[in-house]
Structures are given as C-alpha cells and as structure tokens.
Design a protein around this motif. Structure first.
Motif, PDB file in Angstrom:
ATOM      1  N   ILE B 141       0.834  -1.196   0.000  1.00  0.00           N
ATOM      2  CA  ILE B 141       0.000   0.000   0.000  1.00  0.00           C
ATOM      3  C   ILE B 141       0.871   1.249   0.000  1.00  0.00           C
ATOM      4  CG2 ILE B 141      -0.437   0.778   2.369  1.00  0.00           C
ATOM      5  CD1 ILE B 141      -3.397   0.143   1.801  1.00  0.00           C
ATOM      6  N   SER B 142       2.101   1.099   0.515  1.00  0.00           N
ATOM      7  CA  SER B 142       2.956   2.276   0.659  1.00  0.00           C
ATOM      8  C   SER B 142       3.791   2.543  -0.584  1.00  0.00           C
ATOM      9  CB  SER B 142       3.902   2.103   1.852  1.00  0.00           C
ATOM     10  OG  SER B 142       3.202   1.713   2.991  1.00  0.00           O
ATOM     11  N   VAL B 143       4.297   1.474  -1.198  1.00  0.00           N
ATOM     12  CA  VAL B 143       5.208   1.679  -2.326  1.00  0.00           C
ATOM     13  C   VAL B 143       4.436   2.285  -3.496  1.00  0.00           C
ATOM     14  CG1 VAL B 143       6.683   0.506  -3.970  1.00  0.00           C
ATOM     15  CG2 VAL B 143       6.686  -0.198  -1.602  1.00  0.00           C
ATOM     16  N   PRO B 144       4.944   3.389  -4.046  1.00  0.00           N
ATOM     17  CA  PRO B 144       4.236   4.041  -5.149  1.00  0.00           C
ATOM     18  C   PRO B 144       4.114   3.119  -6.356  1.00  0.00           C
ATOM     19  CG  PRO B 144       6.003   5.426  -4.328  1.00  0.00           C
ATOM     20  CD  PRO B 144       6.157   4.113  -3.657  1.00  0.00           C
ATOM     21  N   SER B 145       3.025   3.262  -7.106  1.00  0.00           N
ATOM     22  CA  SER B 145       2.774   2.330  -8.211  1.00  0.00           C
ATOM     23  C   SER B 145       3.850   2.422  -9.285  1.00  0.00           C
ATOM     24  CB  SER B 145       1.405   2.605  -8.823  1.00  0.00           C
ATOM     25  OG  SER B 145       1.378   3.896  -9.364  1.00  0.00           O
ATOM     26  N   PHE B 146       4.483   3.594  -9.428  1.00  0.00           N
ATOM     27  CA  PHE B 146       5.486   3.671 -10.492  1.00  0.00           C
ATOM     28  C   PHE B 146       6.724   2.849 -10.150  1.00  0.00           C
ATOM     29  CE2 PHE B 146       5.536   7.798  -8.223  1.00  0.00           C
ATOM     30  CZ  PHE B 146       6.792   7.758  -7.641  1.00  0.00           C
ATOM     31  N   VAL B 147       6.944   2.606  -8.854  1.00  0.00           N
ATOM     32  CA  VAL B 147       8.076   1.747  -8.499  1.00  0.00           C
ATOM     33  C   VAL B 147       7.818   0.316  -8.970  1.00  0.00           C
ATOM     34  CG1 VAL B 147       9.425   0.809  -6.591  1.00  0.00           C
ATOM     35  CG2 VAL B 147       8.769   3.197  -6.575  1.00  0.00           C
ATOM     36  N   PHE B 150       8.569   0.237 -12.597  1.00  0.00           N
ATOM     37  CA  PHE B 150       9.996   0.113 -12.928  1.00  0.00           C
ATOM     38  C   PHE B 150      10.451  -1.330 -12.762  1.00  0.00           C
ATOM     39  CE2 PHE B 150      10.310   4.579 -11.012  1.00  0.00           C
ATOM     40  CZ  PHE B 150       9.884   5.139 -12.185  1.00  0.00           C
ATOM     41  N   GLN B 153       8.971  -3.516 -15.453  1.00  0.00           N
ATOM     42  CA  GLN B 153       9.544  -3.227 -16.765  1.00  0.00           C
ATOM     43  C   GLN B 153      10.974  -3.746 -16.863  1.00  0.00           C
ATOM     44  OE1 GLN B 153       9.822   0.904 -18.036  1.00  0.00           O
ATOM     45  NE2 GLN B 153       8.756   0.356 -19.917  1.00  0.00           N
ATOM     46  N   TYR B 154      11.739  -3.580 -15.774  1.00  0.00           N
ATOM     47  CA  TYR B 154      13.133  -3.995 -15.849  1.00  0.00           C
ATOM     48  C   TYR B 154      13.257  -5.513 -15.825  1.00  0.00           C
ATOM     49  CZ  TYR B 154      18.107  -4.227 -15.131  1.00  0.00           C
ATOM     50  OH  TYR B 154      19.441  -4.512 -15.282  1.00  0.00           O
ATOM     51  N   ILE B 261       0.838   8.142 -14.562  1.00  0.00           N
ATOM     52  CA  ILE B 261       2.233   7.710 -14.613  1.00  0.00           C
ATOM     53  C   ILE B 261       2.367   6.357 -15.302  1.00  0.00           C
ATOM     54  CG2 ILE B 261       4.217   7.092 -13.221  1.00  0.00           C
ATOM     55  CD1 ILE B 261       3.584   9.164 -11.318  1.00  0.00           C
ATOM     56  N   ILE B 265       4.615   5.400 -18.541  1.00  0.00           N
ATOM     57  CA  ILE B 265       5.739   4.455 -18.478  1.00  0.00           C
ATOM     58  C   ILE B 265       5.585   3.361 -19.524  1.00  0.00           C
ATOM     59  CG2 ILE B 265       6.858   2.694 -17.059  1.00  0.00           C
ATOM     60  CD1 ILE B 265       6.363   4.443 -14.656  1.00  0.00           C
TER      61      ILE B 265
END
Lengths: 509, 323
Positions: B141-147, B150, B153-154, B261, B265
């Motif tokens: 719930i805390s980690v931003p969705s764009f992380v 990444f 994607q990686y 975002i 991405i």
C-alpha cells in the motif's frame, strides 16, 4: 462515623464483638495530599509507552529517523555538491570504498562485461581498467574468443583529449613533478586528432581513431581478430606515439595562441582537479553527478515540503473544523459547501494552475505549497468537525460554559484536546502523501523543482526511467529511497494512531 | 429517498458548474503559446475558421458561452499542439478504450484477490497468514505504483522478456484491443496498477470482516448450529460487504480516470498520458475538457457510492434525519 463503621463490616455484624476484632487501617493517617511515589504518566507519555511496545512501528520509526538523518547530514559531509558534475564520468556504477578495499566484486564501481578480442585489447590498454581479468578468454561456438572480465567503470574511461590553457598546462606539469601522478601522456601519431568524430586510416590501412584517446596502438585490419591490437615479437602493443625529430615524445600541440591540445589520463586529471579520486556511492547520472548527494538533497526538499505542508494544513484544518463544528448552523452549512467544492477539484489541476500562475512569482516550491494547502486541510477539518459535534453538547462543556468560559477557551482547552490523537495521526500520515504527490508531479514533469542547487526525487526517477534498461542503478536508489520512506512513514503513522487513540484500537482488535 | 437523490445531484451539478467556471476562466486567462498562423499557409483558412467558430477572439465570458453551447452538441474544442486541428472529442473517444481496458483488467484482477486475501486474513486473525498478509499489505500500500512499474519493466519485460517493454500499438496488435498479444502487452501496466488496489482492498475487507465476526449475531448464528463456514458466508460476509461493495463500485467508476504515470511508463495510448502531455504542451482545450472529465468522474463516483449504500443494505436510510 458510627454508621460508616457498620457499613464497612456488614458481614461480621452478627458478632457482638466485631468492633474489637477489627481496626481501621487509616485510623490516624491522613490519606489525602500525599505525594505520588511514581511519576505521573501523561497522555503523551502513555502514548509513547504504547508506541514503544509496538515493535514494527518502532523499527519503522528508527529507519525513518536514519533516512531523515541521511537527508539532512549527507549533503553537508559529501565531497560533491548537488550541482557538481563531470560528464566524462556519466553513468558510473555505484562504488563504495569498503568493497573496493576488500575486493568484493559488488558495489565496487565495476561492471561485468564479456569482451571480444578487440575490446579486450582496448580495455587492457587502460591502466587499472580491470578489476577481474580474464587473459585467456573462452571460445564461443563460432570460434571467437570472448573475455569475461569485470571492468572498473571509473578507470575504464581511460585517456581523453583535452584542450587546455597554456598556464593550466604548466600547472599540470608542476603538479606531476610534485606528486608523481602522471596526467599527461604522449600524443598519438594520428593524421588529425582534432577531428573528433571521424575514424582515420593511415596509408598502411591501420585504423587510427582520432576521437578516442585510448587508441594509441596499432590494430589489425584483417582476419578474425580484426580490430585487436597488433603485437610485436614480445607480445606487447605497438604504440604509435607522436615523436619529434630527436625521438622524444610530444605531449602537447598548440591548438591556438593560448591553448594546447593534450592527451590526459582522466582518472589522474580528476584527482588533480578535485583533490580526491572519483567514486560515487550510488553511482552517477547522465551528467556525471553524484546520485547519493542529489538523492539526499531531493529527499531533504521532499521532507521539508511534507512537514511544512502538513503543519500548515494542520493549523488551517483545526481552525476551520473547530469553527464549523462549534458554531454549527449556517456557518457549518456554508463552510461545508466550500469544502465540498474544493474537495472535488482534482489535485493535479490545482497543481498545474498554481504552477503556471504562481511559479514565476513565488517559485516552483512556493506554488506547490499553495497547491497542497488549497485542499490538503480538508481531511483534518473533517475530523475536527466530527469531534466538535460529538463533544460540544457534553456535560463538562456545559459546566465550563456555565462557569463563564469563553468560546475560544471552550474550543481550544475543552473540546479540541479530545481530537488531538486523530489530528496528530492524520498530520503524520499526510507527510508521506505529500511526498508521494510531489515526486509524482515532478516525475511527470508538471512541476520542475530542479535548480542548480536543488533537485527532487521525482525528477531523478524520471531521469533514471529513460535509461532503465542500460543503467538501472540510476533509478534504483531513488526508487528504494522513496519506497522505504513511504513504508516507514505509513508504519509509523499507524503505530502512532494505535498509540494515540487506544479507544480505536480496542475496536480493531 | 428521491428527494435526497435530487438534492445530491443538484449539489453535484452546482459543484461541477462552479469548478468549470473557475477552471475555464483560469485557463483562458493564460497566455496562449499558440503561434499565430501566417496568411497564405496551407491550413490558414481552416484554422482561422475553426478559431472563429470556437470564439478565440471573443471575451472570456462569450467564449465560455460558446464552449457550453458546443459542448452540448458534443464539441469540446480543438487540439492545436498534441494532435493538430483535431476535435477533442475525437481524441477522447479514441483514447478512452485503452485507459478503460487497462483499468477494467486491473479491477478484475484485484477485486477477487483483494477480497480473498482480506477474508483469509480476517479468518486467520493474529495467526501467521494474517501477519504475513498484514506485512504485505503495509508494503504494497505504501510503495508508489510507479516503483512497481519500474520493477516489472526492468525484470519481467527487459531481463526475462516475458512481456513487451511497451504496450503494443493498434497496428502491431492486429487492429484490435482484444487480441492475445495486445492483452499480454497490457499486463505489466495492469499489474502495476493492481498491487496498490489489492493491498487497499485486503486491508479494508479484513477490518470490516473482523468487526463483523466479533458481533453478537455471529455468536447466535454459531449457537443455532451453523458451521463456521456457513456462518461466515451467510452472515458475516454479507454484512461486511455493505461498506466494501460501494468502495468497489466507486473504484469501477474511477477507472475512467486512469493513471497518468503508469500510462506514460508503458506508453499506453490512453487519456491519462494525453492529459499529462496536454499540460506539458499547453494544449488548453484538451486540458480543459479532460480536467472537467475527471471532475465529473469524481463527482459521479462520490454520488453513486453514497446512494449505493441504500441499495445494498435497505436498513440504511440515506438522507434520513440527523442522528
């Protein structure tokens, strides 16, 4: 007194001699006005004790503290400034002095590469380029030799051509004599090394790269190992240095009246310029800037923004909610409508419009603060309003009012303290949401907080995203940092909520 | 009830109008970075006619009137920067499906998982499954969705090559959104959007269900002979769903809003990405229309959530007198 005595010993009332067998414990002792032997435990101390018992939140708080310390202290102690950048060292791998000293092949600024003969020879020509050499190499299916090596990305930059002022040249020569650190290396005997982007061939068909100062040897032009170094009888490289008539190496060539063209070993040149060896703890970005110091500085801005905005929102929210809740009626109706309208404006619109209108006047950070404050206080106001509705008609408030307490006294001394737990919690939980919004907006490029001495985590993330595939370390550390910050902040906030509102936790368990 | 709905709609409309006027005036007051087209260029006649029709040279209030009149006929102005001389409604109509599809997939993926994990955590309260889920929820719930984006994607798109790096364009996927390669190329974006939703839903379900599980009627249900499963499914779940369902409904309406975002991405050709681009290129008609679109979605979602309580649980009388 007689009546009370009887009331105390009703069970023995049948015995005639009850009054003889029982004595009063506190017959002669005053029990009032005694000093407490233990220290009084106030609300906040009580909350802190409860908070301390919650191990998860405590750990989160400690990690959060460390992250904040990093953000505050690191920029002060770092050798690099936020704006420091050496584009030659762009996208360097993270390097810590501990790993380097202990020869761990991890976090040592190295990169595992599989090189063909040509690139192996090229890299081997640069002093210190290999952390882990592989002279023999392995043949692949098609018979070509590949060398699996670990390359120090900093050293591998190697030699560079540079045009410097004459007096700078003299300084470097003096520095070389003083320290024994060789910076200037002989120029390469190529047709025209000033021509930066073209590959030149000499009359024998041997390639002499003019732009890349690392090609100071002859390469093979034919065969399966085309591009690899030509070797002499001893197996050494055949260097093609520029020599004068008497056979001495030439180190400089006039580029203009006041400047000369030289070939430098960039590592030593960096040391000469900055006084320390190049090494970026979290690696470097596309301009060769230290990611670590920039991250710390971006985090500092985010945290400042988060705490500042939360504090402002806290004050506005408390005052607004208190007025709404305490006075009720028409005031409440009108103020609630305002809240409803503001609440429906998507934050991104506010941020965009404030940024366009205000950024020139109060700066990007200022306009962002305005945007956050415009709607951020609504949550706090709602909580406070609810608390006022709950408590304003209670007996103790009525009692205080009867005793002549003024409105402001009733609001701030009697009713508001009931809401203190929820207010503190929502303020703490507001900080990560502000940081998240700020990093999202700067990631999207809607706001630009980057200046010469300042950057933001979101900007770093978006710069890293563009090179995600080739240099993942650029985005890795900002992403880890912001994730950790969010997780620990939320965990600590939840712990605080449990600690400050024990009555809520009862229902939750 | 009917009166309450009317009141709620009326207030929503009022809010919408006020926000519209504010944003319209603020946007139109901005200096327009549009380069004045030179007479004699190819599109001169077309562009001037279009500008005249949109009333760009009129006072702001007249422009607003023209905009409203046009809006009722389905014309929301013209994009000048992103897609030269294209009506905004065409752009939205073309890009809404991608956004919606990604978000519908994300909801279809997250609702069962979120509910399931939440129920599991509530039933195994304070045992290890609950603790594992709680830690997971806190992290996700805390980690931003764009992380997540990444990471996906990686590792999954680049290193493992399970998915394409970006969402396929229509042409690559055979001209439809419903082909298999298209679906696969959407998955990273769908997953990135889902983790946070799953975690939120899990937490919400767990909280609601634990509260219901400890209530007296559950004890009664058990004591009259229902098994634990029967009691949980028939009584606890149904009561716990009262607050959970409206939030899911709200989420469903909110999906139109999309995610800026994630769309950027993974190069999703959706309105979220267009919105951000319209801001960065100062394409005001697109910005204005999409802004109002988002405002409308927010309003509708909040009204529907409010009203749905009454439909889901008839015991709740919305709009009743103050308690």
């Amino acid at each position: 007194m007689e009546n009370e005595k009887k009331a105390i010993v009703p069970a023995c009332s049948s015995a005639a001699d009850a009054s003889d067998s029982f004595t009063f414990v506190q017959q002669d002792k005053k029990i009032h006005d005694q000093k407490f032997e233990t220290k009084p435990v106030g609300y906040f101390k009580d909350a802190m004790i409860r908070f301390g018992k919650n191990k998860g939140s405590l750990v989160a708080a400690i990690i959060l503290g460390l992250l904040m310390l990093f953000a505050i202290i690191y920029p002060l102690t770092s050798r690099y400034s936020v704006s420091f950048g050496d584009a030659t060292y762009q996208y360097m791998q993270p390097k810590s002095s501990i790993s380097t000293a202990l020869h761990w092949e991890f976090w040592d600024g190295g990169e595992n590469r599989s090189l063909n003969q040509a690139y192996y020879d090229y890299t081997a020509n640069i002093p210190g380029a290999f952390i882990h050499d592989d002279v023999e190499g392995t043949k692949n299916a098609s018979g070509k030799t590949y060398h699996d090596v670990r390359v120090d990305t900093y050293h591998a930059v190697g030699y560079k051509y540079k045009t410097i002022e004459n007096d700078e040249y003299d300084k470097i020569v003096a520095y070389q004599e003083e320290t024994g650190n060789q910076i200037l290396y002989p120029l390469v005997n190529s047709a025209d090394y000033a021509d930066e982007y073209n590959t030149k061939y000499n009359t024998d068909g041997v390639i002499i790269y003019s732009s890349d100062a690392n090609y100071d040897y002859l390469v093979q032009t034919t065969g399966s190992t085309k591009g690899a170094a030509q070797r002499d009888a001893n197996g050494d490289y055949v260097h093609i240095y520029l020599v004068d008539a008497s056979g001495n190496y030439i180190y400089k060539k006039a580029a203009s009246d006041t400047s000369v063209r030289v070939r430098i070993l960039y590592w030593n040149y960096f040391v000469y310029q900055n006084g320390f060896e190049p090494s970026f703890f979290f690696g470097s970005d596309y301009l060769g800037r230290d990611i670590c110091v920039r991250l710390a500085s971006g985090a500092r801005l985010s945290l400042l923004l988060g705490f500042g905005v939360s504090l402002i929102n806290l004050i506005i929210g408390v005052v607004y909610g208190a007025i709404e809740g305490y006075y009720g009626g028409v005031a409440d109706l009108v103020m609630e409508r305002i809240v409803e309208i503001l609440n429906e404006v998507p934050f991104i619109i506010t941020a965009v419009l404030f940024n366009i209108y205000l950024a020139k006047k109060v700066g990007a950070v200022g306009s962002l603060i305005f945007a956050f404050v415009l709607t951020g206080w609504i949550g706090v106001a709602g909580t406070v309003r609810m608390q006022f509705y709950r408590y304003k008609n209670s007996e103790y408030v009525l009692a205080a009012r009867t005793l002549g307490a003024s409105d402001s006294r009733l609001i701030f001394r009697h009713i508001l303290p009931n809401a203190i737990g929820t207010i503190v919690t929502s303020t703490v939980l507001m900080v990560p949401s502000v940081i998240f919004s700020e990093s999202s907006l700067s990631y999207l490029g809607i706001i630009n907080l980057e200046t010469g001495y300042q950057t933001s985590v979101g900007t770093m993330l978006s710069q890293g995203q563009s090179v995600l595939m080739s240099y993942p370390h650029v985005i890795l550390f900002p992403a880890i940092f912001i994730s950790l910050l969010m997780i620990t902040f939320n965990m600590m906030g939840n712990g605080l909520r449990d600690a400050l509102n024990p009555q809520l936790r009862g229902g939750d368990e | 009830m009917a009166l309450y709905i009317l009141k709620r709609l009326g207030l929503g409309l009022l809010t919408f109008v006020i926000i519209f006027v504010m944003i319209f005036v603020l946007v139109k007051m901005l200096p327009n970075p549009m380069v004045a087209i030179q007479p004699g260029t190819d599109n001169y006649a077309i562009e001037m006619a279009r500008r005249k029709a949109l009333g760009y040279d009129e006072p702001i209030m007249t422009q607003m009137w023209i905009f409203i009149k046009n809006a009722f006929q389905g014309d929301f102005g013209t994009s000048w920067h992103l897609y030269y001389n294209t009506p905004v409604n065409t752009i939205i109509a073309k890009q809404l499906p991608a956004t919606m599809l990604i978000n519908v997939y994300s909801i279809l993926f997250s609702v069962p998982l979120g509910l399931g994990l939440g129920v599991l955590a509530a039933l195994k309260k304070n045992k290890w499954p609950d603790q594992v889920i709680s830690v997971g929820v806190m992290i996700f719930i805390s980690v931003p969705s764009f992380v997540y984006a990444f990471i996906l994607q990686y590792f999954f798109c680049f290193k493992l090559d399970w998915f394409p790096l970006r969402m396929l364009s229509m042409a690559d996927a055979g001209g439809t959104y419903f082909s298999w390669p298209m679906f696969v190329s959407m998955l990273p974006a769908v997953f990135s959007l889902s983790f946070g939703t799953i975690a939120g839903l899990t937490r919400f379900t767990r909280a609601e269900l634990t509260e219901v599980l400890t209530s007296d009627f559950m004890l009664l249900a058990r004591s009259k002979g229902l098994t634990r499963t029967q009691a949980t499914v028939r009584h606890a779940m149904r009561n716990a769903m009262v607050p959970i369902l409206p939030s899911i409904i709200g989420e469903f309406i909110g999906i139109l809003g999309g995610s800026y975002i994630i769309e950027l991405i993974f190069s999703v050709p959706g309105i979220g990405a267009t919105y951000i681009n319209s801001i960065n290129t100062r394409d005001y008609d697109v910005f204005l229309t999409l802004s109002m679109f988002y405002v409308a979605i927010g309003l509708v979602a909040s009204i529907v959530i409010d009203l749905s309580y009454g439909f889901i649980d008839p015991r709740i009388v919305i709009g009743g007198g103050k308690d």
